[in-house]
Write an enzyme that holds these catalytic residues in place. Structure first.
Site, PDB file in Angstrom:
ATOM      1  N   GLU A  90     -23.138 -50.515   2.255  1.00 19.48           N
ATOM      2  CA  GLU A  90     -24.399 -51.023   1.723  1.00 19.48           C
ATOM      3  C   GLU A  90     -24.263 -51.209   0.207  1.00 19.48           C
ATOM      4  O   GLU A  90     -23.645 -50.399  -0.471  1.00 19.48           O
ATOM      5  CB  GLU A  90     -25.504 -50.005   2.020  1.00 19.48           C
ATOM      6  N   LYS A 165     -32.167 -54.782   7.705  1.00 23.26           N
ATOM      7  CA  LYS A 165     -32.514 -53.365   7.848  1.00 23.26           C
ATOM      8  C   LYS A 165     -33.964 -53.191   8.290  1.00 23.26           C
ATOM      9  O   LYS A 165     -34.892 -53.678   7.635  1.00 23.26           O
ATOM     10  CB  LYS A 165     -32.266 -52.678   6.503  1.00 23.26           C
ATOM     11  N   CYS A 207     -27.528 -47.680   6.837  1.00 21.18           N
ATOM     12  CA  CYS A 207     -27.938 -46.485   6.088  1.00 21.18           C
ATOM     13  C   CYS A 207     -29.089 -45.698   6.728  1.00 21.18           C
ATOM     14  O   CYS A 207     -28.874 -44.937   7.654  1.00 21.18           O
ATOM     15  CB  CYS A 207     -28.258 -46.877   4.642  1.00 21.18           C
TER      16      CYS A 207
END
Length: 329
Positions: A90, A165, A207
């Protein structure tokens, strides 16, 4: 109680530890999915070798040019060593020191930077998992907000998947960590089905998604064999939760889990935890980076994955009649 199946050797710690563990010339781990000629310097496939993946650990800064140079160097090294699928963390493009800087540096998926990564994929003949790109989407003119986008490129440089995301990191640990990703980032609208690669079927996440087992189970149900969580964990949360969460996702989904990470001081306000790693379907850490930028490597053994799933068939033991089913579209 089932005893662990025999494991492949741990071939792959950090770049500075590899030395004598380099694969012999002419021994690639996978065939490229592109029909284009293999680029100069790339290794040819040797029968019987399992697919090799490489995980890049970076210290991104607000300087996009320096970051690209660092990433390109790691990708070229991994390609020379025979990796067919290379994972970047990321924020591989940059990590801004303020919200204004983060928004100001963002680009579209059709911009210059991803064009350069497409050329890099073609040059090296590898798949690239670009783990968290600051994307100005089509709604940028009206929202002035970006997406955190995980882009997958094939060896021809074609964009074969883009996952935005879905879980945004809004965390307030008094006196330690303060993050509000939702203040400048749009949440993604969907889970992206797994993509077939030479190493296996790859499920994309980013993440903070790591904290939500539902997404890993949905990807597993959709056929994933590898889950990837490119990340930029803080030192506080990483030291407490990083490895245990990654191992849990591997065990519950019976997938390989690959986690490329940011490490070290990104700018004066931010330090990242690092510890990029690969976990196998039994939950064993089979590759890990130490401190600082570098690479680690792991072989993906899908026969072993199928054995783990066969001997503990948790997928078929689930009780959707009691708690429903989590599924990707």
């Amino acid at each position: 109680m089932l005893s662990p199946a025999p494991r492949i050797p741990l071939r792959c710690l950090c770049r500075h530890l590899l030395g004598a563990q380099r694969r012999p010339p002419g021994s690639s781990a996978c065939s490229a999915a592109s029909s284009s000629p293999r680029p100069p310097g790339a290794m040819a496939r040797s029968p019987g070798l399992k697919p090799l993946v490489a995980v890049c650990q970076l210290t991104s800064t607000p300087d996009k040019e320096l970051n690209f140079a660092a990433c390109a160097g790691l990708v070229r090294e991994a390609a020379r060593r025979g990796a067919c699928l290379i994972f970047l963390p990321e924020g591989f493009d940059y990590i801004g020191s303020s919200t204004a800087e983060t928004l100001g540096l963002a680009e579209s998926l059709d911009g210059d930077l991803l064009g350069r990564y497409a050329a890099l994929a073609r040059e090296c003949g590898v798949w690239l998992s670009l783990g968290g790109f600051h994307e100005r989407g089509r709604d940028w003119p009206t929202t002035q907000r970006i997406y955190n986008c995980h882009v997958l490129l094939d060896p021809a440089g074609c964009r074969v998947a883009a996952y935005r995301k879905t879980h945004l990191c809004d965390v307030e640990l008094e006196g330690r960590v303060s993050m509000k990703e939702s203040s400048f980032t749009n949440p993604g609208p969907e889970i992206v089905p797994p993509v077939s690669t030479p190493a296996g079927k790859l499920g994309l996440a980013i993440c903070y998604d790591l904290r939500f087992p539902e997404i890993s189970l949905a990807l597993r149900r959709a056929g994933a064999e590898i889950l990837t969580y490119p990340s930029a964990f803080t030192v506080t949360t990483g030291s407490a939760h990083w490895e245990v969460l990654l191992r849990a996702r591997a065990i519950e989904s019976q997938c390989y889990v690959v986690a490329a990470a940011q490490t070290g001081k990104n700018h004066k306000h931010r330090t990242s935890y690092g510890h990029s790693l690969v976990v196998d379907p039994w939950g064993s850490v089979v590759a890990q980076c130490r401190e600082g930028p570098g690479l680690c490597y792991a072989e993906i053994d899908l026969d072993y994955l199928q054995r783990v799933r066969r001997e503990i068939p948790v997928h078929s033991h689930r009780r959707p009649d009691l708690y429903g089913t989590v599924a990707a579209p």
